[in-house]
Write a protein that holds these residues in place. Structure first.
Motif, PDB file in Angstrom:
ATOM      1  N   GLY A  90       0.775  -1.235   0.000  1.00  0.00           N
ATOM      2  CA  GLY A  90       0.000   0.000   0.000  1.00  0.00           C
ATOM      3  C   GLY A  90       0.806   1.286   0.000  1.00  0.00           C
ATOM      4  N   ILE A  91       2.111   1.221   0.210  1.00  0.00           N
ATOM      5  CA  ILE A  91       2.940   2.432   0.272  1.00  0.00           C
ATOM      6  C   ILE A  91       3.070   3.056  -1.114  1.00  0.00           C
ATOM      7  CG2 ILE A  91       5.260   3.313   0.723  1.00  0.00           C
ATOM      8  CD1 ILE A  91       5.507   1.222   2.929  1.00  0.00           C
ATOM      9  N   LYS A  92       2.767   4.356  -1.204  1.00  0.00           N
ATOM     10  CA  LYS A  92       2.924   5.107  -2.450  1.00  0.00           C
ATOM     11  C   LYS A  92       4.333   5.691  -2.492  1.00  0.00           C
ATOM     12  CE  LYS A  92      -1.895   6.529  -2.519  1.00  0.00           C
ATOM     13  NZ  LYS A  92      -2.820   7.655  -2.475  1.00  0.00           N
ATOM     14  N   PHE A  93       4.832   5.922  -3.705  1.00  0.00           N
ATOM     15  CA  PHE A  93       6.158   6.524  -3.825  1.00  0.00           C
ATOM     16  C   PHE A  93       6.324   7.206  -5.174  1.00  0.00           C
ATOM     17  CE2 PHE A  93       6.553   2.227  -5.354  1.00  0.00           C
ATOM     18  CZ  PHE A  93       7.236   2.385  -6.547  1.00  0.00           C
ATOM     19  N   SER A  94       7.349   8.046  -5.253  1.00  0.00           N
ATOM     20  CA  SER A  94       7.732   8.734  -6.485  1.00  0.00           C
ATOM     21  C   SER A  94       9.235   8.552  -6.678  1.00  0.00           C
ATOM     22  CB  SER A  94       7.424  10.229  -6.401  1.00  0.00           C
ATOM     23  OG  SER A  94       6.047  10.448  -6.221  1.00  0.00           O
ATOM     24  N   ILE A  95       9.636   8.344  -7.931  1.00  0.00           N
ATOM     25  CA  ILE A  95      11.053   8.231  -8.278  1.00  0.00           C
ATOM     26  C   ILE A  95      11.356   9.306  -9.316  1.00  0.00           C
ATOM     27  CG2 ILE A  95      12.911   6.760  -9.121  1.00  0.00           C
ATOM     28  CD1 ILE A  95      11.147   4.357  -8.452  1.00  0.00           C
ATOM     29  N   PHE A  96      12.424  10.068  -9.094  1.00  0.00           N
ATOM     30  CA  PHE A  96      12.790  11.173  -9.975  1.00  0.00           C
ATOM     31  C   PHE A  96      14.050  10.847 -10.777  1.00  0.00           C
ATOM     32  CE2 PHE A  96      10.281  13.029  -6.629  1.00  0.00           C
ATOM     33  CZ  PHE A  96       9.461  13.910  -7.306  1.00  0.00           C
ATOM     34  N   ASN A  97      14.204  11.557 -11.908  1.00  0.00           N
ATOM     35  CA  ASN A  97      15.385  11.438 -12.782  1.00  0.00           C
ATOM     36  C   ASN A  97      15.630   9.988 -13.178  1.00  0.00           C
ATOM     37  OD1 ASN A  97      15.661  14.192 -12.411  1.00  0.00           O
ATOM     38  ND2 ASN A  97      17.141  13.950 -10.771  1.00  0.00           N
ATOM     39  N   THR A  98      14.662   9.401 -13.838  1.00  0.00           N
ATOM     40  CA  THR A  98      14.762   7.987 -14.198  1.00  0.00           C
ATOM     41  C   THR A  98      15.213   7.816 -15.653  1.00  0.00           C
ATOM     42  OG1 THR A  98      12.415   7.939 -14.784  1.00  0.00           O
ATOM     43  CG2 THR A  98      12.986   7.308 -12.540  1.00  0.00           C
ATOM     44  N   PHE A  99      16.142   6.893 -15.838  1.00  0.00           N
ATOM     45  CA  PHE A  99      16.655   6.529 -17.157  1.00  0.00           C
ATOM     46  C   PHE A  99      16.692   5.020 -17.251  1.00  0.00           C
ATOM     47  CE2 PHE A  99      18.160  10.810 -16.904  1.00  0.00           C
ATOM     48  CZ  PHE A  99      18.126  11.257 -18.217  1.00  0.00           C
ATOM     49  N   GLY A 100      16.640   4.502 -18.466  1.00  0.00           N
ATOM     50  CA  GLY A 100      16.723   3.063 -18.599  1.00  0.00           C
ATOM     51  C   GLY A 100      16.660   2.601 -20.028  1.00  0.00           C
ATOM     52  N   TYR A 101      16.319   1.334 -20.191  1.00  0.00           N
ATOM     53  CA  TYR A 101      16.226   0.734 -21.516  1.00  0.00           C
ATOM     54  C   TYR A 101      15.150  -0.340 -21.511  1.00  0.00           C
ATOM     55  CZ  TYR A 101      18.973  -3.100 -19.584  1.00  0.00           C
ATOM     56  OH  TYR A 101      19.410  -4.149 -18.821  1.00  0.00           O
ATOM     57  N   VAL A 102      14.789  -0.759 -22.705  1.00  0.00           N
ATOM     58  CA  VAL A 102      13.758  -1.778 -22.891  1.00  0.00           C
ATOM     59  C   VAL A 102      14.390  -2.980 -23.576  1.00  0.00           C
ATOM     60  CG1 VAL A 102      11.558  -2.336 -23.985  1.00  0.00           C
ATOM     61  CG2 VAL A 102      11.951  -0.034 -23.088  1.00  0.00           C
ATOM     62  N   GLU A 103      14.148  -4.172 -23.033  1.00  0.00           N
ATOM     63  CA  GLU A 103      14.565  -5.411 -23.686  1.00  0.00           C
ATOM     64  C   GLU A 103      13.367  -5.968 -24.438  1.00  0.00           C
ATOM     65  OE1 GLU A 103      17.838  -7.675 -21.080  1.00  0.00           O
ATOM     66  OE2 GLU A 103      15.880  -7.495 -20.122  1.00  0.00           O
ATOM     67  N   VAL A 104      13.616  -6.414 -25.651  1.00  0.00           N
ATOM     68  CA  VAL A 104      12.555  -6.996 -26.480  1.00  0.00           C
ATOM     69  C   VAL A 104      12.881  -8.470 -26.692  1.00  0.00           C
ATOM     70  CG1 VAL A 104      11.330  -6.889 -28.666  1.00  0.00           C
ATOM     71  CG2 VAL A 104      12.272  -4.794 -27.672  1.00  0.00           C
ATOM     72  N   PHE A 105      11.923  -9.343 -26.389  1.00  0.00           N
ATOM     73  CA  PHE A 105      12.084 -10.779 -26.591  1.00  0.00           C
ATOM     74  C   PHE A 105      11.155 -11.181 -27.717  1.00  0.00           C
ATOM     75  CE2 PHE A 105      13.054  -9.810 -22.207  1.00  0.00           C
ATOM     76  CZ  PHE A 105      14.289 -10.420 -22.042  1.00  0.00           C
ATOM     77  N   MET A 106      11.737 -11.665 -28.802  1.00  0.00           N
ATOM     78  CA  MET A 106      10.959 -12.021 -29.986  1.00  0.00           C
ATOM     79  C   MET A 106      10.616 -13.510 -29.954  1.00  0.00           C
ATOM     80  SD  MET A 106      10.812  -9.236 -31.649  1.00  0.00           S
ATOM     81  CE  MET A 106      11.645  -7.762 -32.159  1.00  0.00           C
ATOM     82  N   ALA A 107       9.358 -13.815 -30.123  1.00  0.00           N
ATOM     83  CA  ALA A 107       8.870 -15.189 -30.226  1.00  0.00           C
ATOM     84  C   ALA A 107       7.621 -15.127 -31.091  1.00  0.00           C
ATOM     85  CB  ALA A 107       8.581 -15.743 -28.832  1.00  0.00           C
TER      86      ALA A 107
END
Length: 157
Positions: A90-107
């Motif tokens: 139930g705990i709410k939160f906020s995350i700032f300055n987020t960066f990342g990437y996406v992995e794609v799995f092909m099937a």
């Protein structure tokens, strides 16, 4: 296949690998992980389930099942902006300055997994910007200050 990547270290970067004994039991120096659901302020209609990791002294990481679709056209580190979430307790939160990437799995059908690193995690509420955060209390603990100074200086705390 990776779409995007992160080059710089992110979040709670510190030179402290192991905290001094006097403060090792403080909450911010304890690593933890939990599960919940998450959404980006850039795409509030898409809620993804995943796992959040707080690695004390280093970073906040999210591993999400799926992706925020509008970002799939990027080929470099993806800026997700502010991410909101709610842990399954139930705990709410906020995350700032987020960066990342996406992995794609092909099937037979494509599957996506998103990895995100953030540099500021605030538990207890959802914030849209750092400007709206108002702290009402701060704990400040000093120890070993006298070891940093020589005679004739002395610190009382």
């Amino acid at each position: 296949m990776h779409i995007g990547w992160i080059k710089q270290p992110g979040g709670f970067v510190s030179i402290i690998e192991k905290p001094p004994k006097e403060i090792e039991d403080f909450k911010l120096l304890k690593s933890w992980e939990s599960t919940g659901y998450f959404w980006s302020l850039k795409d509030t209609s898409t809620k993804l389930y995943g796992r959040i990791f707080f690695n004390a002294g280093h970073s906040v990481k999210l591993f999400l099942d799926g992706t925020f679709a509008p970002y799939l056209h990027n080929v470099r580190g993806i800026d997700f902006g502010v991410i909101h979430g709610q842990l399954f307790n139930g705990i709410k939160f906020s995350i700032f300055n987020t960066f990342g990437y996406v992995e794609v799995f092909m099937a037979e059908s494509s599957c996506y997994r998103t990895e995100i690193t953030g540099d500021l995690l605030l538990l207890g509420s959802h914030y849209h910007s750092k400007d709206e955060i108002k702290f009402s209390l701060i704990d400040f603990v000093c120890f070993g200050l006298n070891d940093w100074f020589n005679y004739p200086l002395h610190i009382d705390y």
